[in-house]
Motif scaffolding. Structure first.
Motif, PDB file in Angstrom:
ATOM      1  N   VAL A   1       0.856  -1.187   0.000  1.00 28.83           N
ATOM      2  CA  VAL A   1       0.000   0.000   0.000  1.00 28.83           C
ATOM      3  C   VAL A   1       0.888   1.231   0.000  1.00 28.83           C
ATOM      4  CG1 VAL A   1      -1.822   1.253   1.228  1.00 28.83           C
ATOM      5  CG2 VAL A   1      -1.716  -1.251   1.360  1.00 28.83           C
ATOM      6  N   GLY A   2       0.509   2.243  -0.768  1.00 34.30           N
ATOM      7  CA  GLY A   2       1.192   3.533  -0.721  1.00 34.30           C
ATOM      8  C   GLY A   2       0.171   4.646  -0.645  1.00 34.30           C
ATOM      9  N   PHE A   3       0.468   5.700   0.115  1.00 37.77           N
ATOM     10  CA  PHE A   3      -0.436   6.849   0.139  1.00 37.77           C
ATOM     11  C   PHE A   3       0.295   8.100   0.600  1.00 37.77           C
ATOM     12  CE2 PHE A   3      -1.087   4.467   4.110  1.00 37.77           C
ATOM     13  CZ  PHE A   3      -1.028   5.435   5.108  1.00 37.77           C
ATOM     14  N   ARG A   4      -0.287   9.249   0.209  1.00 38.07           N
ATOM     15  CA  ARG A   4       0.243  10.567   0.583  1.00 38.07           C
ATOM     16  C   ARG A   4      -0.795  11.316   1.403  1.00 38.07           C
ATOM     17  NH1 ARG A   4       2.414  13.630  -4.770  1.00 38.07           N
ATOM     18  NH2 ARG A   4       3.461  15.044  -3.318  1.00 38.07           N
ATOM     19  N   ASP A   5      -0.311  12.257   2.213  1.00 35.26           N
ATOM     20  CA  ASP A   5      -1.235  13.072   2.993  1.00 35.26           C
ATOM     21  C   ASP A   5      -2.082  13.942   2.061  1.00 35.26           C
ATOM     22  OD1 ASP A   5      -0.231  16.057   2.928  1.00 35.26           O
ATOM     23  OD2 ASP A   5       1.578  14.845   3.188  1.00 35.26           O
ATOM     24  N   PRO A   6      -3.209  14.479   2.537  1.00 32.55           N
ATOM     25  CA  PRO A   6      -4.138  15.220   1.663  1.00 32.55           C
ATOM     26  C   PRO A   6      -3.576  16.496   1.052  1.00 32.55           C
ATOM     27  CG  PRO A   6      -5.266  14.473   3.644  1.00 32.55           C
ATOM     28  CD  PRO A   6      -3.809  14.219   3.859  1.00 32.55           C
ATOM     29  N   HIS A   7      -2.384  16.935   1.530  1.00 32.35           N
ATOM     30  CA  HIS A   7      -1.760  18.128   0.948  1.00 32.35           C
ATOM     31  C   HIS A   7      -0.583  17.770   0.032  1.00 32.35           C
ATOM     32  CE1 HIS A   7      -4.218  20.544   3.595  1.00 32.35           C
ATOM     33  NE2 HIS A   7      -3.794  19.847   4.624  1.00 32.35           N
ATOM     34  N   GLY A   8      -0.212  16.521  -0.001  1.00 32.87           N
ATOM     35  CA  GLY A   8       0.874  16.097  -0.892  1.00 32.87           C
ATOM     36  C   GLY A   8       2.201  16.742  -0.571  1.00 32.87           C
ATOM     37  N   ILE A   9       2.480  16.962   0.707  1.00 30.50           N
ATOM     38  CA  ILE A   9       3.690  17.686   1.096  1.00 30.50           C
ATOM     39  C   ILE A   9       4.944  16.883   0.764  1.00 30.50           C
ATOM     40  CG2 ILE A   9       4.943  18.683   3.065  1.00 30.50           C
ATOM     41  CD1 ILE A   9       2.160  19.219   4.339  1.00 30.50           C
ATOM     42  N   ARG A  10       4.913  15.590   1.042  1.00 37.37           N
ATOM     43  CA  ARG A  10       6.054  14.725   0.750  1.00 37.37           C
ATOM     44  C   ARG A  10       5.785  13.897  -0.508  1.00 37.37           C
ATOM     45  NH1 ARG A  10       8.931  17.502   2.131  1.00 37.37           N
ATOM     46  NH2 ARG A  10       9.040  18.329   4.228  1.00 37.37           N
ATOM     47  N   PRO A  11       6.823  13.617  -1.297  1.00 33.40           N
ATOM     48  CA  PRO A  11       6.627  12.969  -2.604  1.00 33.40           C
ATOM     49  C   PRO A  11       6.477  11.450  -2.533  1.00 33.40           C
ATOM     50  CG  PRO A  11       8.949  13.460  -2.290  1.00 33.40           C
ATOM     51  CD  PRO A  11       8.230  14.014  -1.081  1.00 33.40           C
ATOM     52  N   LEU A  12       5.762  10.912  -3.510  1.00 37.43           N
ATOM     53  CA  LEU A  12       5.655   9.456  -3.699  1.00 37.43           C
ATOM     54  C   LEU A  12       5.282   9.208  -5.155  1.00 37.43           C
ATOM     55  CD1 LEU A  12       5.816   6.701  -2.259  1.00 37.43           C
ATOM     56  CD2 LEU A  12       3.350   6.848  -1.891  1.00 37.43           C
ATOM     57  N   ILE A  13       6.006   8.311  -5.802  1.00 36.77           N
ATOM     58  CA  ILE A  13       5.822   8.054  -7.230  1.00 36.77           C
ATOM     59  C   ILE A  13       5.863   6.549  -7.460  1.00 36.77           C
ATOM     60  CG2 ILE A  13       8.312   8.199  -7.733  1.00 36.77           C
ATOM     61  CD1 ILE A  13       7.533   9.774 -10.312  1.00 36.77           C
ATOM     62  N   TYR A  14       5.211   6.095  -8.532  1.00 35.92           N
ATOM     63  CA  TYR A  14       5.292   4.653  -8.805  1.00 35.92           C
ATOM     64  C   TYR A  14       5.574   4.388 -10.268  1.00 35.92           C
ATOM     65  CZ  TYR A  14       0.634   3.557 -10.909  1.00 35.92           C
ATOM     66  OH  TYR A  14      -0.467   3.435 -11.732  1.00 35.92           O
ATOM     67  N   GLY A  15       6.136   3.192 -10.504  1.00 33.85           N
ATOM     68  CA  GLY A  15       6.497   2.802 -11.850  1.00 33.85           C
ATOM     69  C   GLY A  15       6.283   1.319 -12.072  1.00 33.85           C
ATOM     70  N   ALA A  16       6.432   0.894 -13.326  1.00 29.62           N
ATOM     71  CA  ALA A  16       6.204  -0.506 -13.704  1.00 29.62           C
ATOM     72  C   ALA A  16       7.323  -0.975 -14.626  1.00 29.62           C
ATOM     73  CB  ALA A  16       4.854  -0.652 -14.384  1.00 29.62           C
ATOM     74  N   ARG A  17       7.545  -2.289 -14.650  1.00 31.22           N
ATOM     75  CA  ARG A  17       8.585  -2.873 -15.487  1.00 31.22           C
ATOM     76  C   ARG A  17       8.103  -4.219 -16.005  1.00 31.22           C
ATOM     77  NH1 ARG A  17      13.793  -4.521 -12.256  1.00 31.22           N
ATOM     78  NH2 ARG A  17      12.278  -6.054 -11.500  1.00 31.22           N
ATOM     79  N   LYS A  18       8.187  -4.406 -17.308  1.00 28.29           N
ATOM     80  CA  LYS A  18       7.785  -5.670 -17.909  1.00 28.29           C
ATOM     81  C   LYS A  18       8.909  -6.684 -17.776  1.00 28.29           C
ATOM     82  CE  LYS A  18       4.578  -3.723 -21.313  1.00 28.29           C
ATOM     83  NZ  LYS A  18       4.256  -3.572 -22.750  1.00 28.29           N
ATOM     84  N   THR A  19       8.563  -7.889 -17.333  1.00 29.02           N
ATOM     85  CA  THR A  19       9.524  -8.981 -17.223  1.00 29.02           C
ATOM     86  C   THR A  19       8.923 -10.228 -17.860  1.00 29.02           C
ATOM     87  OG1 THR A  19       8.703  -9.860 -15.113  1.00 29.02           O
ATOM     88  CG2 THR A  19      10.262  -8.013 -14.999  1.00 29.02           C
ATOM     89  N   GLU A  20       9.709 -11.269 -17.974  1.00 23.60           N
ATOM     90  CA  GLU A  20       9.202 -12.518 -18.530  1.00 23.60           C
ATOM     91  C   GLU A  20       8.093 -13.105 -17.674  1.00 23.60           C
ATOM     92  OE1 GLU A  20      12.396 -15.214 -19.116  1.00 23.60           O
ATOM     93  OE2 GLU A  20      13.381 -13.991 -20.676  1.00 23.60           O
ATOM     94  N   GLY A  21       8.155 -12.871 -16.367  1.00 23.63           N
ATOM     95  CA  GLY A  21       7.142 -13.423 -15.480  1.00 23.63           C
ATOM     96  C   GLY A  21       5.882 -12.579 -15.392  1.00 23.63           C
TER      97      GLY A  21
END
Length: 501
Positions: free
Chosen positions: A180-200
Motif C-alpha cells: 500500500v502507498g499513500f500521501r497526505d491530503p496536501h501532498g507535502i512529501r513525494p511518492l511516485i510509482y512505476g512498472a517494469r515488464k519482465t518474462e514473469g
C-alpha cells in the motif's frame, strides 16, 4: 526527511530494495531497514548507519527472502537516533503490517494517547511513524474482514486522513496480500510509482523519487496524488482511489531547493531544470538591483547549489569556478547537534582552493542558509584564502521558521534569519553583500515546470502552516529540537547502541 521504497515483483526483491535505497541515501543517512515477505513469513533487518553498513554481509541479504518488500532510510527529526526507531515498523494485528514513513505527524502526542486509551494499542518508541502504523492498523481492523480487500484498504486510508495531521508519504506491506502507498491530503512529501515488464509479468515499484525507479529499470507511471492511495496485490493487481475529502497540492518547496537528487522528477517537475531557473532568477535580481556589480567569479558551495550557481554565472556573464574540495564522508551539518560539532565538521567537510579566491571579488552560492553556522565558517575560510570581497547568494528565501513536516530545521531562535533583517544577517555572516531569492521567484522556478502546481508548503519562509498548528505544538517542538535536548537523546541512543552490540 526520509526515503521510502516498496516493490512487488515476480522475483526476489532483496537486491532491488538495497539498490533502490542506496539511490535514496541522500534522503537519510542515520539508519536503514528492509522487510520482505515470502507470502507467509516476514524477514526484517534494520540498523543505524548507511545502507552499506546496515547490510554489510551476504548473509544479511540472503535472509531477506520473498518477492515483495519495503525499505526505508532514516533522517531523524525531533525524535531520537536510537536504533529502536529505525524503520520499517511492524505490528501483528490485523493481517501483519509493516510500514515506512517519510514526513512528520504534528498531532502525534494526542494520537498516542488515543491509541492507548481508546484503541488499547501500545507505542514503544518516540517515533511518530510507529503512531502512524498503529493508526492505519486500527482503521484496517475496524473493517472487520477475514481477508483484506482494496475497499478495506481505501477505507482505512480515509480513516488515517481524518485522524492524522501533518506530512506523510507511506509505503506499507500487508504480509500475505500486497503493498500500500499513500500521501497526505496536501501532498507535502513525494511518492511516485512505476512498472517494469519482465518474462514473469509486470513488476511494480513505489519510491520517494523517480531516480530510484529509473535506475532499477522501471518506467515511471505517475506521482501518487495528494490524499490518494494505491494498493498493489502480491499477484500484481493495481487499485487506486482518492481517499481524502478535500485534497490540495502543497508540495514542499525544499524538495526542489535541497533534498531531491537533481536527476529526479517530483510532481512532474524536473528538479535539475527547477534549480537552473533558480540560478537564472538570482542573476536577474542582481542585474535589477545591483547593475554595477563587481563580481569576478561565482563559486558554488557543493553539492546542491552547483546547478543554480552555474546558471547564475552564465546569465551574469562572469566566470564560474569550483573553489572547494568536499570530503564526502562527513554528514550534513545542519542536522548535527551542537555548534562546536557543526563548526568542526565544516572545516573537515570543505577545503578551499586558495588560487580560486585570492585577490578576487567572490560570489558564493548556496541552496539555503539555515542556522548560518556553516555559511559563516565558509565565508571566513574564503577570506583566509585571500578573497578581496565576499558576496553570498541563497537560492531560497530567508529561512525564518522551523519546519514541522519532516525536515530537521531547528527551533526558531536557532535560525539565523529569525527576527533579523537581511542587513543584520549579512553582518553576522561577515559578507560584503547578501542576496536572497524572492519567494515568488522560487515558486515560479517550479511552476514553470508544471503549471498545475499553484500552492506550496512555504512554511519555513513565511510561517504559514497548511495544517494550522497551535502555539502549544510549537512550544513542544522547540523543546524537542533545542540542542541541549538533542544531546540528551543522542546520549541515550549511544547507550542503546552499546546494549545492542
Amino acid at each position: 526527511m526520509c526515503g521510502i521504497i516498496g516493490i512487488v515483483s515476480h522475483s526476489a526483491v532483496n537486491q532491488e530494495l538495497y539498490d533502490g535505497l542506496t539511490v535514496l541515501q541522500h534522503r537519510g543517512q542515520d539508519a536503514a531497514g528492509i522487510v520482505t515477505s515470502d507470502g507467509r513469513h516476514l524477514c526484517l533487518r534494520r540498523k543505524n548507519g548507511l545502507v552499506k553498513e546496515a547490510f554489510r554481509t551476504s548473509s544479511h541479504m540472503r535472509k531477506l527472502k520473498g518477492k515483495m518488500g519495503i525499505g526505508h532510510v532514516r533522517y531523524p527529526t525531533a525524535g531520537s537516533s536510537s536504533q529502536a526507531e529505525a524503520q520499517p515498523f511492524y505490528v501483528n494485528s490485523p493481517y501483519g503490517i509493516s510500514l515506512a514513513h517519510n514526513g512528520n505527524l504534528t498531532n502525534s502526542s494526542s494520537l498516542q494517547r488515543e491509541l492507548f486509551e481508546q484503541d488499547r494499542r501500545q507505542i514503544n518508541t518516540e517515533s511518530d511513524s510507529e503512531v502512524l502504523l498503529n493508526i492505519f492498523a486500527q482503521e484496517l481492523h475496524h473493517q472487520n474482514s477475514y481477508r483484506v480487500t482494496p475497499d478495506d484498504i481505501f477505507k482505512a486510508v480515509a480513516g488515517v486522513h481524518k485522524r492524522c495531521k501533518g506530512a506523510y508519504a507511506v509505503v506499507a506491506m500487508i504480509t500475505r496480500d500486497g503493498i500500500v502507498g499513500f500521501r497526505d491530503p496536501h501532498g507535502i512529501r513525494p511518492l511516485i510509482y512505476g512498472a517494469r515488464k519482465t518474462e514473469g509479468g509486470i513488476d511494480y515499484m513505489l519510491a520517494s523519487e523517480s531516480t530510484s525507479l529509473v535506475t532499477q529499470g522501471y518506467e515511471v507511471v505517475r506521482d501518487i496524488m495528494p490524499g490518494e492511495a494505491i494498493y498493489i496485490t502480491h499477484d500484481g493487481e493495481v487499485h487506486t482511489k482518492q481517499c481524502a475529502e478535500n485534497p490540495t497540492y502543497n508540495t514542499c518547496l525544499f524538495e526542489y531547493v535541497y533534498f531531491a537528487r537533481p536527476d529526479s522528477v517530483i510532481d512532474n517537475v524536473f528538479v535539475h531544470k527547477a534549480r537552473m531557473r533558480m540560478g537564472h532568477k538570482l542573476a536577474e535580481k542582481v542585474q535589477n538591483e545591483w547593475k554595477d556589480h563587481d563580481i569576478d567569479v561565482v563559486i558554488p558551495i557543493p553539492d546542491t547549489s552547483r546547478t543554480s550557481a552555474l546558471e547564475m554565472a552564465m546569465t551574469l556573464g562572469v566566470s564560474y569556478r569550483e573553489g572547494f574540495i568536499k570530503n564526502r564522508y562527513i554528514g550534513r551539518t545542519f542536522i548535527m547537534p551542537g555548534q562546536k560539532q557543526r563548526k568542526k565538521s565544516v572545516r573537515q567537510k570543505l577545503n578551499p582552493i586558495d588560487l580560486e579566491f585570492k585577490g578576487k571579488n567572490v560570489m558564493l552560492v548556496d541552496d539555503s542558509i539555515v542556522r548560518g553556522t556553516t555559511s559563516k565558517e565558509i565565508v571566513q575560510m574564503v577570506r583566509d584564502s585571500g578573497a578581496k570581497k565576499v558576496y553570498f547568494a541563497s537560492a531560497s528565501p530567508p529561512v525564518r521558521y522551523p519546519n514541522i513536516y519532516g525536515i530537521d530545521m531547528p527551533a526558531a531562535n536557532e535560525l539565523i534569519a529569525h527576527d533579523r533583517t537581511e542587513g543584520e544577517i549579512a553582518e553576522l555572516m561577515g559578507v560584503d553583500r547578501l542576496i536572497y531569492q524572492d519567494l515568488n521567484d522560487l515558486k515560479d522556478s517550479i511552476t514553470e515546470g508544471n503549471n498545475e502546481l499553484v500552492e506550496f508548503d512555504c512554511s519555513v519562509f513565511n510561517g504559514e502552516y497548511i495544517t494550522g498548528e497551535n502555539k502549544a505544538y510549537f512550544d513542544e517542538l522547540q523543546q524537542k529540537r533545542a540542542d541541549s535536548s538533542k544531546k540528551k537523546k543522542n546520549k541515550r541512543a549511544a547507550v542503546d547502541m552499546c546494549n545492542s552490540q
